[in-house]
Design a protein around this motif. Structure first.
Motif, PDB file in Angstrom:
ATOM      1  N   MET A  38       0.815  -1.430  -0.011  1.00  0.00           N
ATOM      2  CA  MET A  38      -0.090  -0.007  -0.069  1.00  0.00           C
ATOM      3  C   MET A  38       1.039   1.165  -0.158  1.00  0.00           C
ATOM      4  SD  MET A  38      -2.870  -1.043  -0.579  1.00  0.00           S
ATOM      5  CE  MET A  38      -3.785   0.415  -0.472  1.00  0.00           C
ATOM      6  N   GLY A  39       1.987   1.151   0.651  1.00  0.00           N
ATOM      7  CA  GLY A  39       3.040   2.366   0.661  1.00  0.00           C
ATOM      8  C   GLY A  39       3.593   2.576  -0.724  1.00  0.00           C
ATOM      9  N   LEU A  40       3.873   1.534  -1.463  1.00  0.00           N
ATOM     10  CA  LEU A  40       4.272   1.469  -2.672  1.00  0.00           C
ATOM     11  C   LEU A  40       3.062   1.997  -3.906  1.00  0.00           C
ATOM     12  CD1 LEU A  40       6.166  -1.780  -3.485  1.00  0.00           C
ATOM     13  CD2 LEU A  40       7.127   0.453  -3.456  1.00  0.00           C
ATOM     14  N   ILE A  41       1.817   1.711  -3.398  1.00  0.00           N
ATOM     15  CA  ILE A  41       0.967   2.171  -4.335  1.00  0.00           C
ATOM     16  C   ILE A  41       0.650   3.638  -4.005  1.00  0.00           C
ATOM     17  CG2 ILE A  41      -1.591   2.189  -4.415  1.00  0.00           C
ATOM     18  CD1 ILE A  41      -1.417  -0.802  -4.279  1.00  0.00           C
ATOM     19  N   THR A  42       0.654   4.267  -2.591  1.00  0.00           N
ATOM     20  CA  THR A  42       0.827   5.603  -2.544  1.00  0.00           C
ATOM     21  C   THR A  42       2.041   6.437  -3.090  1.00  0.00           C
ATOM     22  OG1 THR A  42      -0.590   5.044  -0.525  1.00  0.00           O
ATOM     23  CG2 THR A  42       0.641   7.264  -0.885  1.00  0.00           C
ATOM     24  N   THR A  43       2.955   5.664  -3.015  1.00  0.00           N
ATOM     25  CA  THR A  43       4.111   6.599  -3.546  1.00  0.00           C
ATOM     26  C   THR A  43       4.128   6.720  -5.300  1.00  0.00           C
ATOM     27  OG1 THR A  43       5.664   5.845  -1.703  1.00  0.00           O
ATOM     28  CG2 THR A  43       6.654   6.379  -3.554  1.00  0.00           C
ATOM     29  N   TYR A  44       3.680   5.691  -5.738  1.00  0.00           N
ATOM     30  CA  TYR A  44       3.753   5.426  -7.185  1.00  0.00           C
ATOM     31  C   TYR A  44       2.484   5.196  -7.866  1.00  0.00           C
ATOM     32  CZ  TYR A  44       8.619   4.225  -6.181  1.00  0.00           C
ATOM     33  OH  TYR A  44       9.765   4.446  -5.868  1.00  0.00           O
ATOM     34  N   SER A  45       1.495   6.280  -7.292  1.00  0.00           N
ATOM     35  CA  SER A  45       0.016   6.282  -7.854  1.00  0.00           C
ATOM     36  C   SER A  45      -0.197   6.176  -9.103  1.00  0.00           C
ATOM     37  CB  SER A  45      -0.681   7.438  -6.968  1.00  0.00           C
ATOM     38  OG  SER A  45      -0.074   8.831  -7.339  1.00  0.00           O
TER      39      SER A  45
END
Length: 118
Positions: A82-89
């Motif tokens: 979820m952090g990756l998704i937030t960072t690389y939206s």
């Protein structure tokens, strides 16, 4: 002889603390990021689709092992993804679809509002 006994006790205590720290310290996201980096082309460009047996899918499959490695492993993997998704939206869909393309169940669904407190 008294000082040798104290040294042995201190060393023993230090070893117990290091083992306890190893057991209770949660893993960080470095492992998850490293595994997902095997899918860099798909995550960056949205193609080509990863196929089971490819290095990308092998890495996604390894996420299951990471998730199962500790009591809180699945939650840690979820939070990292979820952090990756937030960072690389802009690439969120590519990250979220990796398990499906690779035929891997992580034990949770990756959606925009996924609650990782499983």
């Amino acid at each position: 002889m008294g000082s040798q006994r104290v040294v042995v006790m201190v060393i023993g205590f230090a070893m117990m603390l290091s083992r306890a720290a190893a057991v209770t310290t949660p893993m960080d996201c470095t492992t998850v990021v490293g595994l997902i980096s095997a899918c860099n082309t798909f995550v960056t460009y949205g193609s080509p689709d990863p196929m089971p047996g490819s290095p990308c899918c092998d890495a996604v499959g390894s996420l299951n092992s990471v998730a199962d490695s500790t009591a809180d492993g699945r939650q840690m993997v979820c939070n990292c993804l979820m952090g990756l998704i937030t960072t690389y939206s802009p690439n969120a869909t590519a990250i979220a679809t990796l398990p499906g393309f690779c035929g891997v169940s992580l034990g949770f669904t990756i959606e925009p509002n996924t609650d990782c407190d499983l």
